[in-house]
Design an enzyme around this catalytic site. Structure first.
Site, PDB file in Angstrom:
ATOM      1  N   THR A 132       0.800  -1.231   0.000  1.00  0.00           N
ATOM      2  CA  THR A 132       0.000   0.000   0.000  1.00  0.00           C
ATOM      3  C   THR A 132       0.830   1.277   0.000  1.00  0.00           C
ATOM      4  OG1 THR A 132      -1.449   1.321   1.433  1.00  0.00           O
ATOM      5  CG2 THR A 132      -0.189  -0.365   2.508  1.00  0.00           C
ATOM      6  N   GLU A 134       0.311   3.547   1.895  1.00  0.00           N
ATOM      7  CA  GLU A 134       0.416   3.946   3.303  1.00  0.00           C
ATOM      8  C   GLU A 134       1.820   3.671   3.868  1.00  0.00           C
ATOM      9  OE1 GLU A 134      -2.022   5.291   5.639  1.00  0.00           O
ATOM     10  OE2 GLU A 134      -2.921   5.872   3.748  1.00  0.00           O
ATOM     11  N   TYR A 160      -1.697   0.127  10.601  1.00  0.00           N
ATOM     12  CA  TYR A 160      -1.929  -0.588   9.339  1.00  0.00           C
ATOM     13  C   TYR A 160      -0.683  -0.476   8.438  1.00  0.00           C
ATOM     14  CZ  TYR A 160      -3.678  -1.131   4.525  1.00  0.00           C
ATOM     15  OH  TYR A 160      -3.842  -1.509   3.209  1.00  0.00           O
ATOM     16  N   LYS A 164       1.857  -3.506   7.222  1.00  0.00           N
ATOM     17  CA  LYS A 164       2.020  -3.772   5.789  1.00  0.00           C
ATOM     18  C   LYS A 164       3.498  -3.668   5.361  1.00  0.00           C
ATOM     19  CE  LYS A 164      -2.040  -4.596   3.798  1.00  0.00           C
ATOM     20  NZ  LYS A 164      -2.308  -5.644   2.816  1.00  0.00           N
TER      21      LYS A 164
HETATM   22  P1  NAP Z   1     -11.492  -4.896   2.170  1.00  0.00           P
HETATM   23  O1  NAP Z   1     -12.673  -4.449   1.371  1.00  0.00           O
HETATM   24  O2  NAP Z   1     -11.197  -4.269   3.471  1.00  0.00           O
HETATM   25  O3  NAP Z   1     -11.741  -6.478   2.473  1.00  0.00           O
HETATM   26  C1  NAP Z   1     -11.229  -7.169   3.639  1.00  0.00           C
HETATM   27  C2  NAP Z   1     -11.432  -8.674   3.459  1.00  0.00           C
HETATM   28  O4  NAP Z   1     -10.540  -9.414   4.322  1.00  0.00           O
HETATM   29  C3  NAP Z   1     -12.854  -9.106   3.748  1.00  0.00           C
HETATM   30  O5  NAP Z   1     -13.308  -9.999   2.746  1.00  0.00           O
HETATM   31  C4  NAP Z   1     -12.714  -9.814   5.101  1.00  0.00           C
HETATM   32  O6  NAP Z   1     -13.621 -10.858   5.272  1.00  0.00           O
HETATM   33  C5  NAP Z   1     -11.301 -10.405   4.991  1.00  0.00           C
HETATM   34  N1  NAP Z   1     -10.728 -10.648   6.322  1.00  0.00           N
HETATM   35  C6  NAP Z   1     -10.233  -9.739   7.187  1.00  0.00           C
HETATM   36  N2  NAP Z   1      -9.807 -10.362   8.316  1.00  0.00           N
HETATM   37  C7  NAP Z   1     -10.053 -11.688   8.150  1.00  0.00           C
HETATM   38  C8  NAP Z   1      -9.822 -12.859   8.949  1.00  0.00           C
HETATM   39  N3  NAP Z   1      -9.248 -12.830  10.160  1.00  0.00           N
HETATM   40  N4  NAP Z   1     -10.169 -14.042   8.416  1.00  0.00           N
HETATM   41  C9  NAP Z   1     -10.757 -14.114   7.228  1.00  0.00           C
HETATM   42  N5  NAP Z   1     -11.002 -13.055   6.427  1.00  0.00           N
HETATM   43  C10 NAP Z   1     -10.640 -11.862   6.886  1.00  0.00           C
HETATM   44  O7  NAP Z   1     -10.171  -4.818   1.237  1.00  0.00           O
HETATM   45  P2  NAP Z   1      -9.873  -4.217  -0.269  1.00  0.00           P
HETATM   46  O8  NAP Z   1     -10.136  -2.755  -0.327  1.00  0.00           O
HETATM   47  O9  NAP Z   1     -10.539  -5.094  -1.263  1.00  0.00           O
HETATM   48  O10 NAP Z   1      -8.238  -4.370  -0.372  1.00  0.00           O
HETATM   49  C11 NAP Z   1      -7.567  -5.548  -0.823  1.00  0.00           C
HETATM   50  C12 NAP Z   1      -6.113  -5.592  -0.334  1.00  0.00           C
HETATM   51  O11 NAP Z   1      -5.407  -4.504  -0.913  1.00  0.00           O
HETATM   52  C13 NAP Z   1      -5.914  -5.444   1.188  1.00  0.00           C
HETATM   53  O12 NAP Z   1      -4.793  -6.228   1.563  1.00  0.00           O
HETATM   54  C14 NAP Z   1      -5.591  -3.976   1.382  1.00  0.00           C
HETATM   55  O13 NAP Z   1      -4.793  -3.766   2.534  1.00  0.00           O
HETATM   56  C15 NAP Z   1      -4.820  -3.681   0.096  1.00  0.00           C
HETATM   57  N6  NAP Z   1      -4.961  -2.294  -0.350  1.00  0.00           N
HETATM   58  C16 NAP Z   1      -6.187  -1.808  -0.669  1.00  0.00           C
HETATM   59  C17 NAP Z   1      -6.281  -0.485  -1.138  1.00  0.00           C
HETATM   60  C18 NAP Z   1      -7.619   0.101  -1.545  1.00  0.00           C
HETATM   61  O14 NAP Z   1      -7.673   1.309  -1.770  1.00  0.00           O
HETATM   62  N7  NAP Z   1      -8.668  -0.676  -1.691  1.00  0.00           N
HETATM   63  C19 NAP Z   1      -5.143   0.298  -1.280  1.00  0.00           C
HETATM   64  C20 NAP Z   1      -3.919  -0.239  -0.920  1.00  0.00           C
HETATM   65  C21 NAP Z   1      -3.835  -1.553  -0.480  1.00  0.00           C
HETATM   66  P3  NAP Z   1     -15.168 -10.572   5.712  1.00  0.00           P
HETATM   67  O15 NAP Z   1     -15.887 -10.313   4.408  1.00  0.00           O
HETATM   68  O16 NAP Z   1     -15.571 -11.860   6.349  1.00  0.00           O
HETATM   69  O17 NAP Z   1     -15.151  -9.393   6.631  1.00  0.00           O
HETATM   70  O1  F7E Z   2      -9.724   7.836   3.823  1.00  0.00           O
HETATM   71  C1  F7E Z   2     -10.342  11.248   4.990  1.00  0.00           C
HETATM   72  C2  F7E Z   2      -9.386  10.363   5.767  1.00  0.00           C
HETATM   73  O2  F7E Z   2     -10.561   5.719   4.840  1.00  0.00           O
HETATM   74  C3  F7E Z   2      -9.276   8.703   2.802  1.00  0.00           C
HETATM   75  C4  F7E Z   2      -7.452   1.903   2.384  1.00  0.00           C
HETATM   76  O3  F7E Z   2      -7.961   1.168   1.293  1.00  0.00           O
HETATM   77  O4  F7E Z   2      -6.273   3.479   0.995  1.00  0.00           O
HETATM   78  C5  F7E Z   2      -7.281   3.358   1.977  1.00  0.00           C
HETATM   79  O5  F7E Z   2      -6.936   4.099   3.146  1.00  0.00           O
HETATM   80  C6  F7E Z   2      -9.075  10.104   3.377  1.00  0.00           C
HETATM   81  C7  F7E Z   2      -8.315  10.111   4.713  1.00  0.00           C
HETATM   82  O6  F7E Z   2      -8.884   5.636   2.916  1.00  0.00           O
HETATM   83  C8  F7E Z   2     -13.638  10.695   6.413  1.00  0.00           C
HETATM   84  O7  F7E Z   2      -8.935  11.025   6.936  1.00  0.00           O
HETATM   85  C9  F7E Z   2     -12.418  12.385   5.819  1.00  0.00           C
HETATM   86  O8  F7E Z   2      -7.395  11.182   4.693  1.00  0.00           O
HETATM   87  O9  F7E Z   2     -11.203   6.268   2.454  1.00  0.00           O
HETATM   88  P1  F7E Z   2     -10.196   6.312   3.521  1.00  0.00           P
HETATM   89  P2  F7E Z   2      -7.334   5.648   3.350  1.00  0.00           P
HETATM   90  O10 F7E Z   2      -7.157   5.982   4.769  1.00  0.00           O
HETATM   91  O11 F7E Z   2      -6.616   6.477   2.355  1.00  0.00           O
HETATM   92  C10 F7E Z   2      -4.970   3.014   1.386  1.00  0.00           C
HETATM   93  C11 F7E Z   2      -4.035   3.179   0.223  1.00  0.00           C
HETATM   94  C12 F7E Z   2      -5.006   1.641   1.941  1.00  0.00           C
HETATM   95  O12 F7E Z   2      -4.045   0.869   1.806  1.00  0.00           O
HETATM   96  C13 F7E Z   2      -6.129   1.299   2.866  1.00  0.00           C
HETATM   97  O13 F7E Z   2      -6.290  -0.105   2.952  1.00  0.00           O
HETATM   98  O14 F7E Z   2     -10.362  10.655   3.681  1.00  0.00           O
HETATM   99  N1  F7E Z   2     -11.694  11.266   5.540  1.00  0.00           N
HETATM  100  N2  F7E Z   2     -13.599  12.064   6.362  1.00  0.00           N
HETATM  101  C14 F7E Z   2     -12.434  10.204   5.894  1.00  0.00           C
HETATM  102  N3  F7E Z   2     -12.185   8.865   5.797  1.00  0.00           N
HETATM  103  C15 F7E Z   2     -13.154   8.022   6.226  1.00  0.00           C
HETATM  104  N4  F7E Z   2     -12.949   6.685   6.119  1.00  0.00           N
HETATM  105  N5  F7E Z   2     -14.346   8.470   6.757  1.00  0.00           N
HETATM  106  C16 F7E Z   2     -14.647   9.798   6.871  1.00  0.00           C
HETATM  107  O15 F7E Z   2     -15.701  10.176   7.331  1.00  0.00           O
END
Ligand code: NAP
Ligand code: F7E
Length: 366
Positions: A132, A134, A160, A164
């Site tokens: 990520t 992050e 987090y 990672k």
């Molecule tokens: P997400 O929507 O948060 O999905 C989390 C999944 O992990 C869910 O299906 C959850 O199962 C499963 N899980 C969590 N803890 C578990 C446990 N103990 N046992 C079994 N299952 C478990 O994730 P995503 O946005 O699709 O992201 C995919 C990957 O990319 C993640 O590794 C994330 O860190 C990384 N990533 C995402 C983003 C982004 O913007 N989306 C950006 C950077 C990196 P349940 O359905 O049962 O809750």
């Molecule tokens: O926040 C601001 C918050 O929670 C984006 C994950 O997929 O991307 C994701 O992490 C921004 C932040 O995503 C609210 O403070 C304002 O600055 O949608 P987010 P994230 O934190 O960027 C990275 C790359 C990952 O790897 C992670 O898995 O928006 N913000 N107001 C808010 N955020 C949330 N959630 N809720 C609010 O009400």
């Protein structure tokens, strides 16, 4: 037929990746933990036609914290590719549950790599680790114009991000120590109509749809100045697959060179629902009003405050572009439009169903 193992497909990335791999005629094995309600709505369409055209979409129950059942599964399946996407991926929640996040996001990665070795698959099984942006959470304010790439210094800003980093380094370490095919994918925020409701984009588009349909009064947010490089998850899963088709394992930054503030996303989403907003006041008092009704629709709520925040990063994905020939297809505008439209349709459907049930139930009243 190649066999792929995806760790959890019930959420966003998994579901798109499963679709892509089935299109490419993989045998897709997926893991799901036991929960007390059905949560497969994102993949129900795949479950319904999983027996069609010899497509193989095979469910296994498993939990990241249960070593025994996953060891058996890896031994039985003998996958050619493992996509490790499972994680506690919410940054804010990682401050509230740091130990759980650590266990899920880092220990789990180590366990899988060891199970692959124990099953004697280290020379044949390719491993993909979802990393990520992050990891690089701290912007270098002395070089505000700096573009970050695979070699930039890392400085995570949350439990987090820390978990990672370990996961990424253990994958790199197994690549160097045991010559395993381990690739890390360092990616920015990717979103879609299947995004979990707790992330900011989906929270916004769902609120816009509800407000439009008179089901919600107001949207509360926190840091409206935060900038993100938001893209469609569909574009990203294509890059995931491409990474594992390379001859050599490598790490890639996946980003799109475009950043928008949370405020931009709010405005764009309301525009997609034909609501025009005007801002009054700034900082913690910032409020946005509907210019037709002068009702306040967006307000700041400090409960979403994070102890440390990632405000802004600029990314350079030249390597992914030149090596993988990866090019995103969606713009942030198209993404926003698709999300608002889908949420409007979902809520309208719910309302129609409610009305339908109401009519049926009232027939039984005397
Ligand atoms: P997400 O929507 O948060 O999905 C989390 C999944 O992990 C869910 O299906 C959850 O199962 C499963 N899980 C969590 N803890 C578990 C446990 N103990 N046992 C079994 N299952 C478990 O994730 P995503 O946005 O699709 O992201 C995919 C990957 O990319 C993640 O590794 C994330 O860190 C990384 N990533 C995402 C983003 C982004 O913007 N989306 C950006 C950077 C990196 P349940 O359905 O049962 O809750
Ligand atoms: O926040 C601001 C918050 O929670 C984006 C994950 O997929 O991307 C994701 O992490 C921004 C932040 O995503 C609210 O403070 C304002 O600055 O949608 P987010 P994230 O934190 O960027 C990275 C790359 C990952 O790897 C992670 O898995 O928006 N913000 N107001 C808010 N955020 C949330 N959630 N809720 C609010 O009400």
């Amino acid at each position: 037929m190649k066999k792929a193992l995806i760790t959890w497909v019930t959420w966003q990335d998994w579901s798109y990746l499963a679709e892509l791999l089935l299109e490419k005629w993989y045998e897709v094995h997926w893991l799901k933990r036991r929960v007390s309600i059905f949560n497969t709505d994102r993949i129900d369409h795949l479950l319904q036609d999983r027996h069609e055209k010899d497509r193989k979409f095979i469910l296994h129950y498993g939990d990241m914290t249960d070593s025994l059942n996953i060891t058996t599964l890896i031994n039985d399946i003998k996958p050619d590719e493992i996509y490790n996407l499972a994680a506690q991926s919410h940054v804010h929640i990682s401050f509230l549950m740091p130990e759980y996040t650590w266990n899920n996001d880092w220990l789990w990665t180590l366990r899988i790599l060891e199970w692959v070795r124990n099953a004697w698959l280290e020379k044949t099984c390719k491993f993909y680790q979802a990393s990520t942006s992050e990891l690089f959470g701290w912007m270098d304010y002395n070089r505000p114009e700096a573009w970050y790439n695979e070699n930039s210094p890392m400085h995570p800003r949350s439990p987090y991000g820390c978990a990672k980093i370990y996961a990424m380094w253990i994958a790199r370490n197994y690549k160097e120590s045991y010559w395993m095919f381990c690739s890390n994918w360092i990616l920015f925020n990717h979103e879609s109509p299947r995004r979990w409701e707790n992330f900011v984009t989906r929270k916004i588009t769902m609120a816009v749809a509800r407000i439009k349909l008179w089901l919600q009064e107001k949207l509360y947010l926190w840091n409206l100045d935060a900038k993100r490089d938001w893209w469609h998850a569909k574009d990203y899963v294509e890059a995931m697959w491409l990474m594992l088709q390379q001859d050599k394992p490598d790490d890639f930054v996946i980003a799109t060179w475009v950043s928008n503030t949370v405020r931009d996303f709010v405005n764009r989403s309301f525009e997609e629902a034909w609501i025009k907003l005007e801002r009054k006041w700034t900082g913690i008092d910032e409020k946005w009003y509907d210019i037709e009704t002068w009702k306040c629709l967006v307000e700041v709520d400090p409960q979403y405050f994070r102890p440390a925040e990632v405000n802004y990063l600029l990314w350079d994905a030249t390597k992914a572009k030149t090596v993988l020939w990866w090019q995103p297809k969606y713009t942030v505008r198209e993404l926003c439009k698709e999300m608002v439209k889908s949420d409007l349709e979902n809520f309208k459907k719910d309302e129609i169903l409610k009305q339908h049930w109401y009519e049926i139930l009232t027939q039984y009243e005397d």
